[in-house]
Design a protein around this motif. Structure first.
Motif, PDB file in Angstrom:
ATOM      1  N   PRO A  62       0.841  -1.201   0.000  1.00 59.86           N
ATOM      2  CA  PRO A  62       0.000   0.000   0.000  1.00 59.86           C
ATOM      3  C   PRO A  62       0.880   1.256   0.000  1.00 59.86           C
ATOM      4  O   PRO A  62       1.964   1.265   0.595  1.00 59.86           O
ATOM      5  CB  PRO A  62      -0.792  -0.113   1.303  1.00 59.86           C
ATOM      6  CG  PRO A  62      -0.748  -1.557   1.660  1.00 59.86           C
ATOM      7  CD  PRO A  62       0.581  -2.060   1.161  1.00 59.86           C
ATOM      8  N   MET A  63       0.416   2.289  -0.689  1.00 60.20           N
ATOM      9  CA  MET A  63       1.176   3.546  -0.767  1.00 60.20           C
ATOM     10  C   MET A  63       0.211   4.713  -0.848  1.00 60.20           C
ATOM     11  O   MET A  63      -0.935   4.550  -1.236  1.00 60.20           O
ATOM     12  CB  MET A  63       2.033   3.585  -2.042  1.00 60.20           C
ATOM     13  CG  MET A  63       3.134   2.579  -2.130  1.00 60.20           C
ATOM     14  SD  MET A  63       4.064   2.874  -3.656  1.00 60.20           S
ATOM     15  CE  MET A  63       5.212   1.518  -3.565  1.00 60.20           C
ATOM     16  N   HIS A  64       0.717   5.900  -0.525  1.00 62.96           N
ATOM     17  CA  HIS A  64      -0.053   7.109  -0.780  1.00 62.96           C
ATOM     18  C   HIS A  64       0.429   7.705  -2.098  1.00 62.96           C
ATOM     19  O   HIS A  64       1.445   7.266  -2.662  1.00 62.96           O
ATOM     20  CB  HIS A  64      -0.010   8.097   0.391  1.00 62.96           C
ATOM     21  CG  HIS A  64       1.361   8.531   0.810  1.00 62.96           C
ATOM     22  ND1 HIS A  64       2.090   9.464   0.118  1.00 62.96           N
ATOM     23  CD2 HIS A  64       2.120   8.157   1.873  1.00 62.96           C
ATOM     24  CE1 HIS A  64       3.238   9.655   0.724  1.00 62.96           C
ATOM     25  NE2 HIS A  64       3.289   8.872   1.786  1.00 62.96           N
ATOM     26  N   GLY A  65      -0.299   8.664  -2.623  1.00 61.01           N
ATOM     27  CA  GLY A  65      -0.028   9.205  -3.951  1.00 61.01           C
ATOM     28  C   GLY A  65       1.379   9.706  -4.143  1.00 61.01           C
ATOM     29  O   GLY A  65       2.016   9.424  -5.163  1.00 61.01           O
ATOM     30  N   TYR A  66       1.883  10.462  -3.164  1.00 55.12           N
ATOM     31  CA  TYR A  66       3.233  11.001  -3.294  1.00 55.12           C
ATOM     32  C   TYR A  66       4.264   9.871  -3.354  1.00 55.12           C
ATOM     33  O   TYR A  66       5.234   9.955  -4.096  1.00 55.12           O
ATOM     34  CB  TYR A  66       3.549  11.955  -2.134  1.00 55.12           C
ATOM     35  CG  TYR A  66       4.947  12.507  -2.214  1.00 55.12           C
ATOM     36  CD1 TYR A  66       5.265  13.495  -3.138  1.00 55.12           C
ATOM     37  CD2 TYR A  66       5.950  12.017  -1.380  1.00 55.12           C
ATOM     38  CE1 TYR A  66       6.561  13.995  -3.228  1.00 55.12           C
ATOM     39  CE2 TYR A  66       7.242  12.509  -1.469  1.00 55.12           C
ATOM     40  CZ  TYR A  66       7.539  13.498  -2.397  1.00 55.12           C
ATOM     41  OH  TYR A  66       8.814  13.976  -2.484  1.00 55.12           O
ATOM     42  N   GLN A  67       4.052   8.804  -2.586  1.00 53.17           N
ATOM     43  CA  GLN A  67       4.971   7.657  -2.636  1.00 53.17           C
ATOM     44  C   GLN A  67       4.973   7.041  -4.027  1.00 53.17           C
ATOM     45  O   GLN A  67       6.027   6.650  -4.526  1.00 53.17           O
ATOM     46  CB  GLN A  67       4.547   6.591  -1.624  1.00 53.17           C
ATOM     47  CG  GLN A  67       4.886   6.897  -0.193  1.00 53.17           C
ATOM     48  CD  GLN A  67       4.332   5.815   0.726  1.00 53.17           C
ATOM     49  OE1 GLN A  67       3.123   5.581   0.752  1.00 53.17           O
ATOM     50  NE2 GLN A  67       5.207   5.178   1.468  1.00 53.17           N
ATOM     51  N   ILE A  68       3.811   6.950  -4.643  1.00 48.31           N
ATOM     52  CA  ILE A  68       3.707   6.371  -5.989  1.00 48.31           C
ATOM     53  C   ILE A  68       4.494   7.225  -6.976  1.00 48.31           C
ATOM     54  O   ILE A  68       5.293   6.704  -7.764  1.00 48.31           O
ATOM     55  CB  ILE A  68       2.223   6.237  -6.405  1.00 48.31           C
ATOM     56  CG1 ILE A  68       1.544   5.164  -5.548  1.00 48.31           C
ATOM     57  CG2 ILE A  68       2.102   5.920  -7.898  1.00 48.31           C
ATOM     58  CD1 ILE A  68       0.036   5.109  -5.687  1.00 48.31           C
ATOM     59  N   ILE A  69       4.302   8.542  -6.919  1.00 51.24           N
ATOM     60  CA  ILE A  69       5.027   9.451  -7.812  1.00 51.24           C
ATOM     61  C   ILE A  69       6.535   9.301  -7.607  1.00 51.24           C
ATOM     62  O   ILE A  69       7.296   9.167  -8.566  1.00 51.24           O
ATOM     63  CB  ILE A  69       4.577  10.912  -7.575  1.00 51.24           C
ATOM     64  CG1 ILE A  69       3.126  11.084  -8.008  1.00 51.24           C
ATOM     65  CG2 ILE A  69       5.498  11.889  -8.302  1.00 51.24           C
ATOM     66  CD1 ILE A  69       2.481  12.397  -7.570  1.00 51.24           C
ATOM     67  N   SER A  70       6.961   9.310  -6.361  1.00 47.86           N
ATOM     68  CA  SER A  70       8.394   9.204  -6.042  1.00 47.86           C
ATOM     69  C   SER A  70       8.976   7.870  -6.482  1.00 47.86           C
ATOM     70  O   SER A  70      10.096   7.808  -7.003  1.00 47.86           O
ATOM     71  CB  SER A  70       8.624   9.380  -4.540  1.00 47.86           C
ATOM     72  OG  SER A  70       8.211  10.659  -4.137  1.00 47.86           O
TER      73      SER A  70
END
Length: 190
Positions: A62-70
């Motif tokens: 699981p990730m949050h949006g900023y983690q996905i972008i990074s």
């Protein structure tokens, strides 16, 4: 690149680099070079690529949006950093489709795959990761480093053109001519 391109303003016979003039050819050549590299490595990816990347990453954890972008930026070696304007709508669409759920904690949404999302991610597991090109080359290394190096070389050449002395410009032309010959010799070996 062919020799004909090199002769049209990037250190070839018809350029005026060696004369110390500003020459509009330089900027045209730099823009053309940048466009060629961006076309090949393309920092812009299609909607399907963002969707596939989100599913692939959420299949790991699981990730949050900023983690996905990074994470996408890191895995692509900086060649592809999707905007929040492409990732968050994709997450919302995946949520609407029942492939992803969102859990809010500390003002931040963390996204995870549902069973249906996991099944879709697994169905795509045999394809190259979205941060890899269709030829399977990884943006983070190998061939992906070439466009970045080319752009950095063009930027250095432009800096010398802008602020170098005529002698420095002449030396830069010699370096670029030598680099071009050496690159073609690499192709000749294979």
């Amino acid at each position: 690149m062919s020799d004909s391109y090199m002769g049209s303003g990037f250190g070839g016979a018809s350029s005026n680099w060696g004369q110390g003039g500003q020459g509009p050819n330089l900027w045209d050549a730099l823009n053309q070079l940048r466009g060629m590299f961006e076309q090949k490595a393309g920092p812009r990816m299609g909607r399907g690529d963002v969707r596939a990347a989100v599913l692939a990453l959420l299949a790991e954890k699981p990730m949050h949006g900023y983690q996905i972008i990074s994470e996408i930026a890191e895995r692509s070696g900086g060649a592809w950093k999707p905007s929040a304007g492409s990732v968050y709508p994709t997450l919302q669409l995946l949520t609407d489709e029942g492939l992803v759920t969102a859990e809010e904690a500390d003002g931040r949404k963390t996204y995870s795959l549902t069973e249906a999302g996991r099944a879709e991610a697994e169905a795509s597991a045999d394809r190259p990761a979205p941060w890899q090109s269709s030829s399977g080359r990884d943006f983070g290394g190998g061939m992906g480093a070439l466009p970045k190096a080319g752009i950095e070389l063009a930027q250095a050449a432009a800096q010398i053109q802008r602020s170098g002395t005529p002698e420095q410009v002449k030396q830069a032309v010699e370096v670029l001519d030598d680099a071009r010959r050496r690159l073609y010799s690499i192709l000749a070996q294979g």
